[in-house]
Design a protein around this motif. Structure first.
Motif, PDB file in Angstrom:
ATOM      1  N   MET A 118       0.834  -1.196   0.000  1.00 24.59           N
ATOM      2  CA  MET A 118       0.000   0.000   0.000  1.00 24.59           C
ATOM      3  C   MET A 118       0.878   1.259   0.000  1.00 24.59           C
ATOM      4  N   ILE A 119       0.634   2.160   0.948  1.00 26.24           N
ATOM      5  CA  ILE A 119       1.406   3.393   1.001  1.00 26.24           C
ATOM      6  C   ILE A 119       2.243   3.439   2.266  1.00 26.24           C
ATOM      7  N   THR A 120       3.353   4.144   2.190  1.00 24.32           N
ATOM      8  CA  THR A 120       4.251   4.270   3.330  1.00 24.32           C
ATOM      9  C   THR A 120       3.751   5.343   4.292  1.00 24.32           C
ATOM     10  N   LYS A 121       4.375   5.409   5.456  1.00 20.94           N
ATOM     11  CA  LYS A 121       4.010   6.423   6.448  1.00 20.94           C
ATOM     12  C   LYS A 121       4.220   7.821   5.880  1.00 20.94           C
ATOM     13  N   ARG A 122       5.324   8.042   5.177  1.00 15.46           N
ATOM     14  CA  ARG A 122       5.594   9.364   4.607  1.00 15.46           C
ATOM     15  C   ARG A 122       4.564   9.729   3.551  1.00 15.46           C
ATOM     16  N   GLN A 123       4.219   8.761   2.688  1.00 12.64           N
ATOM     17  CA  GLN A 123       3.230   9.023   1.652  1.00 12.64           C
ATOM     18  C   GLN A 123       1.858   9.320   2.253  1.00 12.64           C
ATOM     19  N   TYR A 124       1.505   8.618   3.312  1.00 11.11           N
ATOM     20  CA  TYR A 124       0.222   8.863   3.980  1.00 11.11           C
ATOM     21  C   TYR A 124       0.172  10.291   4.521  1.00 11.11           C
ATOM     22  N   ASN A 125       1.249  10.724   5.164  1.00 11.53           N
ATOM     23  CA  ASN A 125       1.291  12.079   5.719  1.00 11.53           C
ATOM     24  C   ASN A 125       1.210  13.141   4.634  1.00 11.53           C
ATOM     25  N   ILE A 126       1.895  12.907   3.520  1.00 10.54           N
ATOM     26  CA  ILE A 126       1.856  13.873   2.414  1.00 10.54           C
ATOM     27  C   ILE A 126       0.450  13.926   1.814  1.00 10.54           C
ATOM     28  N   LEU A 127      -0.156  12.760   1.612  1.00 12.16           N
ATOM     29  CA  LEU A 127      -1.516  12.717   1.092  1.00 12.16           C
ATOM     30  C   LEU A 127      -2.484  13.410   2.051  1.00 12.16           C
ATOM     31  N   SER A 128      -2.315  13.166   3.337  1.00  9.62           N
ATOM     32  CA  SER A 128      -3.165  13.812   4.337  1.00  9.62           C
ATOM     33  C   SER A 128      -2.997  15.325   4.309  1.00  9.62           C
ATOM     34  N   PHE A 129      -1.772  15.774   4.101  1.00 10.69           N
ATOM     35  CA  PHE A 129      -1.490  17.212   3.988  1.00 10.69           C
ATOM     36  C   PHE A 129      -2.279  17.817   2.827  1.00 10.69           C
ATOM     37  N   TYR A 130      -2.272  17.130   1.686  1.00 12.69           N
ATOM     38  CA  TYR A 130      -3.000  17.627   0.518  1.00 12.69           C
ATOM     39  C   TYR A 130      -4.512  17.558   0.725  1.00 12.69           C
ATOM     40  N   LEU A 131      -4.990  16.450   1.268  1.00  9.54           N
ATOM     41  CA  LEU A 131      -6.434  16.272   1.442  1.00  9.54           C
ATOM     42  C   LEU A 131      -7.002  17.256   2.462  1.00  9.54           C
ATOM     43  N   THR A 132      -6.225  17.569   3.486  1.00 11.30           N
ATOM     44  CA  THR A 132      -6.683  18.515   4.515  1.00 11.30           C
ATOM     45  C   THR A 132      -6.980  19.881   3.923  1.00 11.30           C
ATOM     46  N   ARG A 133      -6.233  20.279   2.902  1.00 14.62           N
ATOM     47  CA  ARG A 133      -6.351  21.627   2.341  1.00 14.62           C
ATOM     48  C   ARG A 133      -7.323  21.730   1.177  1.00 14.62           C
ATOM     49  N   ALA A 134      -7.644  20.619   0.526  1.00 18.64           N
ATOM     50  CA  ALA A 134      -8.327  20.653  -0.771  1.00 18.64           C
ATOM     51  C   ALA A 134      -9.667  21.385  -0.748  1.00 18.64           C
ATOM     52  N   LEU A 135     -10.511  21.138   0.240  1.00 22.53           N
ATOM     53  CA  LEU A 135     -11.851  21.716   0.248  1.00 22.53           C
ATOM     54  C   LEU A 135     -11.876  23.189   0.649  1.00 22.53           C
ATOM     55  N   PHE A 136     -10.767  23.693   1.175  1.00 25.10           N
ATOM     56  CA  PHE A 136     -10.705  25.116   1.534  1.00 25.10           C
ATOM     57  C   PHE A 136     -10.536  25.988   0.287  1.00 25.10           C
ATOM     58  N   LEU A 137      -9.955  25.429  -0.752  1.00 26.74           N
ATOM     59  CA  LEU A 137      -9.591  26.212  -1.928  1.00 26.74           C
ATOM     60  C   LEU A 137     -10.794  26.454  -2.826  1.00 26.74           C
ATOM     61  N   GLY A 138     -10.926  27.677  -3.290  1.00 27.08           N
ATOM     62  CA  GLY A 138     -12.004  27.999  -4.209  1.00 27.08           C
ATOM     63  C   GLY A 138     -13.356  28.228  -3.560  1.00 27.08           C
ATOM     64  N   GLY A 139     -13.397  28.601  -2.274  1.00 27.77           N
ATOM     65  CA  GLY A 139     -14.679  28.890  -1.649  1.00 27.77           C
ATOM     66  C   GLY A 139     -14.694  28.728  -0.141  1.00 27.77           C
ATOM     67  N   GLY A 140     -13.990  27.730   0.377  1.00 25.91           N
ATOM     68  CA  GLY A 140     -14.010  27.466   1.813  1.00 25.91           C
ATOM     69  C   GLY A 140     -13.420  28.595   2.638  1.00 25.91           C
ATOM     70  N   LEU A 141     -12.322  29.166   2.186  1.00 28.75           N
ATOM     71  CA  LEU A 141     -11.666  30.246   2.918  1.00 28.75           C
ATOM     72  C   LEU A 141     -12.534  31.508   2.943  1.00 28.75           C
ATOM     73  N   SER A 142     -13.144  31.832   1.811  1.00 33.00           N
ATOM     74  CA  SER A 142     -13.994  33.028   1.760  1.00 33.00           C
ATOM     75  C   SER A 142     -15.218  32.859   2.657  1.00 33.00           C
ATOM     76  N   LEU A 143     -15.765  31.633   2.741  1.00 32.66           N
ATOM     77  CA  LEU A 143     -16.905  31.380   3.623  1.00 32.66           C
ATOM     78  C   LEU A 143     -16.490  31.547   5.084  1.00 32.66           C
ATOM     79  N   LEU A 144     -15.324  31.046   5.449  1.00 31.22           N
ATOM     80  CA  LEU A 144     -14.838  31.185   6.821  1.00 31.22           C
ATOM     81  C   LEU A 144     -14.645  32.650   7.204  1.00 31.22           C
ATOM     82  N   VAL A 145     -14.084  33.423   6.277  1.00 31.23           N
ATOM     83  CA  VAL A 145     -13.867  34.847   6.542  1.00 31.23           C
ATOM     84  C   VAL A 145     -15.195  35.564   6.756  1.00 31.23           C
ATOM     85  N   SER A 146     -16.161  35.278   5.903  1.00 30.98           N
ATOM     86  CA  SER A 146     -17.455  35.955   6.008  1.00 30.98           C
ATOM     87  C   SER A 146     -18.212  35.547   7.270  1.00 30.98           C
ATOM     88  N   LEU A 147     -17.962  34.349   7.772  1.00 28.21           N
ATOM     89  CA  LEU A 147     -18.652  33.872   8.969  1.00 28.21           C
ATOM     90  C   LEU A 147     -18.025  34.414  10.251  1.00 28.21           C
TER      91      LEU A 147
END
Length: 332
Positions: free
Chosen positions: A1-30
């Motif tokens: 499967m995936i290594t510990k390092r690959q899991y952490n890198i993937l988690s880093f990317y997945l954590t940020r993905a939904l904020f881009l293109g709308g999530g950050l602006s919604l947080l600011v307005s709230l």
């Protein structure tokens, strides 16, 4: 499967993905000036929930497909809006989404370990771009713009916490069924770093533009990039730096499409992909106001989906329901 390092890198990317293109602006307005408080509490809540998911083990296959389709749908909207707004102004929206989904169908053939290796390559470039962006924005920080704190309505602070937790945690659930023998102490680093980076971006947005202006800006995360000017040599590089976001969205989408491919029959896989493609185009062609409406409500839905995924195993009614749907998936 995936290594510990690959899991952490993937988690880093997945954590940020939904904020881009709308999530950050919604947080600011709230949350306005209480943005950082909402972000920090949201990260801590997400961290606790992620630990509980690891204690639980795997998540239901059907639930993982629902999460993957939901996240992929939002990624397709964000990628198309960002690309058509800042890079390919004259390119038809249908063509952008078509290329996006064709790319994903091709990458769905990759093993999960290959996706992990792709992330290891891109993280080097991403680190350089993030470093340049932060260094270039430091001179524009004005702490006074973050004050006064705790002046926002309590309900909006709670909403901000819910949005941050849902956006940062939901995509991470897709990795749970691929963790193999990894322990929580092996993989929590990726989520923490990704969340801290998002909190840093929120701080830069609020400290540079202030809550009032940032809350009426469509993409404040892009607007702050326009200010970057490093020693007079590096400026007007926002369109270069924005590619890091698109790579982030693409990697998250690759994980989503892989989960769908692994959990569904071939026929159902293509039905879902084509359906997502058509729905994405219908909404995008209806106008940005509809995209914004869907995005705003999706972040609350993502939190509900996170909580539901955590407790669903304990409910007999839900268990029987998902057993029946799983049987239907196998038949298809």
């Amino acid at each position: 499967m995936i290594t510990k390092r690959q899991y952490n890198i993937l988690s880093f990317y997945l954590t940020r993905a939904l904020f881009l293109g709308g999530g950050l602006s919604l947080l600011v307005s709230l949350s306005k000036n209480d943005l950082l408080f909402s972000g920090i509490v949201g990260m801590l809540l997400g961290y606790v929930l992620l630990y509980l998911f690891f204690k639980k083990g795997r998540i239901n296959n059907l639930v993982s497909v629902i999460i993957a389709c939901s996240v992929l749908f939002m990624n397709a909207l964000s990628n198309t809006v960002l690309t058509s707004t800042y890079l390919l102004y004259s390119t038809p929206i249908c063509l952008i989404t078509l290329i996006f989904f064709i790319t994903l169908i091709y990458t769905s053939k990759f093993k999960f370990s290959i996706i992990g290796r792709i992330c290891e390559v891109f993280i080097v470039v991403a680190s350089i771009e993030i470093f340049l962006a932060v260094i270039g924005l430091i001179p524009f920080i004005e702490i006074d713009n973050t004050l006064p704190m705790f002046s926002t309505r309590f309900i909006n602070i709670i909403k901000g916490i819910v949005v941050f937790t849902g956006a940062s945690l939901l995509p991470n659930l897709l990795l749970l069924n691929y963790k193999e023998n990894l322990k929580f102490r092996d993989i929590h680093f990726g989520y923490i770093v990704g969340s801290i980076l998002m909190i840093l971006v929120l701080f830069l947005i609020i400290s540079i533009y202030g809550s009032e202006f940032a809350s009426i800006t469509r993409f404040p995360e892009f607007m702050i990039l326009k200010k970057i000017d490093i020693m007079g040599y590096f400026n007007n590089i926002e369109n270069v730096l924005v590619t890091e976001w698109m790579i982030n969205i693409l990697i998250c989408s690759m994980v989503c499409i892989k989960v769908i491919k692994d959990r569904c029959s071939k026929l159902l896989f293509y039905i879902l992909v084509v359906s997502l493609f058509l729905i994405t185009n219908i909404i995008l062609n209806s106008g940005y106001v509809y995209v914004l409406y869907i995005k705003n409500y999706f972040y609350y839905f993502s939190f509900i989906l996170v909580i539901g995924s955590l407790i669903i195993k304990k409910s007999k009614i839900w268990s029987y329901f998902f057993i029946l749907l799983n049987l239907l998936l196998r038949i298809l």
